[in-house]
Design an enzyme around this catalytic site. Structure first.
Site, short mmCIF file in Angstrom:
data_model
loop_
_atom_site.label_atom_id
_atom_site.label_comp_id
_atom_site.label_asym_id
_atom_site.label_seq_id
_atom_site.Cartn_x
_atom_site.Cartn_y
_atom_site.Cartn_z
CD GLU A 258 -16.52 6.95 -10.33
OE1 GLU A 258 -17.00 6.49 -9.28
OE2 GLU A 258 -15.38 7.42 -10.41
CD GLU B 107 -13.44 5.56 -5.67
OE1 GLU B 107 -12.85 6.61 -5.88
OE2 GLU B 107 -14.47 5.21 -6.27
#
Length: 266
Positions: free
Chosen positions: A149, A243
């Site tokens: 990420e 998220e």
């Protein structure tokens, strides 16, 4: 139609089974787990096995640790790699897809003083390639994927944009390492988020969603039709995992996400 997931800490309920009941009613297709350090995720295996037996869908885990495989300290790097291997093994045992991790979080930023990190860009790259290779080989052996990420410039100084993650992944050369994109970080770092998605389309393995202000999708100014349209054009068929932080009533906020994303996707 995209599949949606919600990270477990956002869902009401004391157990994964209770969280799953709410998630399904709200329109989610899965729960994304969080993997803390000190082998906490491995120690949750009995709980996770019970949840799986009760039908809870848990395809991915997002790392929630204090240090990562790109740490400056070699002992911290070794520990982070060991933790990540364990989390990959656990999600594999659950029949999941993989684990998402940044190279680092909160370790250093060139945007805040001091402006020069204690390790050169060449040394950073060497550390990242070594860690990604070791983790990617473990993921391949377990039959799952490591999702790298990119984080924004204030949270990490090494991997901020999708193109940077793609370059590292191509250098590693393992199909078991893919990019885990995050709409919040992309909103800060990418000049054109939709174009950035299309440029690395074959390497995208997972997607996390929150709006421009880190709140739930729909609470900021991110161009969701463009972002989701690019992801659809890229052929992405994985989950959109929420998220985020929640603004307003937290139950209403988390309940709103699947319907909002489906509307924005057209």
């Amino acid at each position: 139609m995209f599949k949606t997931a919600c990270q477990e800490q956002l869902l009401p309920g004391d157990t994964l089974q209770q969280k799953w009941e709410f998630a399904q009613e709200a329109g989610y297709d899965a729960i994304e787990l969080r993997g803390k350090g000190d082998f906490h995720f491995r120690d949750r295996l009995p709980e996770l096995r019970r949840a799986q037996a009760d039908g809870v869908v848990m395809p991915t885990v997002c790392v929630d640790m204090l240090h990562f495989f790109g740490a400056f300290d070699p002992d911290l790097r070794r520990d982070a790699v060991a933790q990540m291997k364990s989390q990959l093994s656990v999600i594999a045992e659950l029949g999941g897809l993989g684990a998402q991790t940044p190279a680092s979080y909160g370790m250093f930023s060139r945007r805040l003083p001091p402006f020069e990190p204690p390790r050169s860009e060449e040394e950073d790259r060497e550390v990242l390639l070594k860690g990604l290779t070791e983790l990617g080989e473990h993921a391949r052996a377990e039959g799952v994927t490591l999702f790298l990420e990119p984080l924004n410039r204030y949270e990490d100084h090494m991997v901020n944009r999708l193109e940077q993650a793609a370059e590292l992944i191509r250098a590693v050369g393992l199909d078991s390492v893919r990019i885990g994109i995050d709409s919040y970080h992309m909103n800060i770092e990418e000049t054109d988020p939709a174009a950035a998605i299309l440029a690395v389309a074959p390497l995208i393995g997972h997607a996390q969603v929150s709006d421009s202000n880190r709140f739930q999708p729909g609470a900021g100014h991110l161009d969701w039709p463009a972002w989701l349209g690019a992801l659809d054009a890229a052929g992405y068929d994985g989950y959109l995992a929420a998220e985020c932080r929640l603004t307003g009533d937290p139950v209403d906020a988390v309940r709103s996400v699947p319907a909002f994303l489906h509307r924005a996707a057209g």
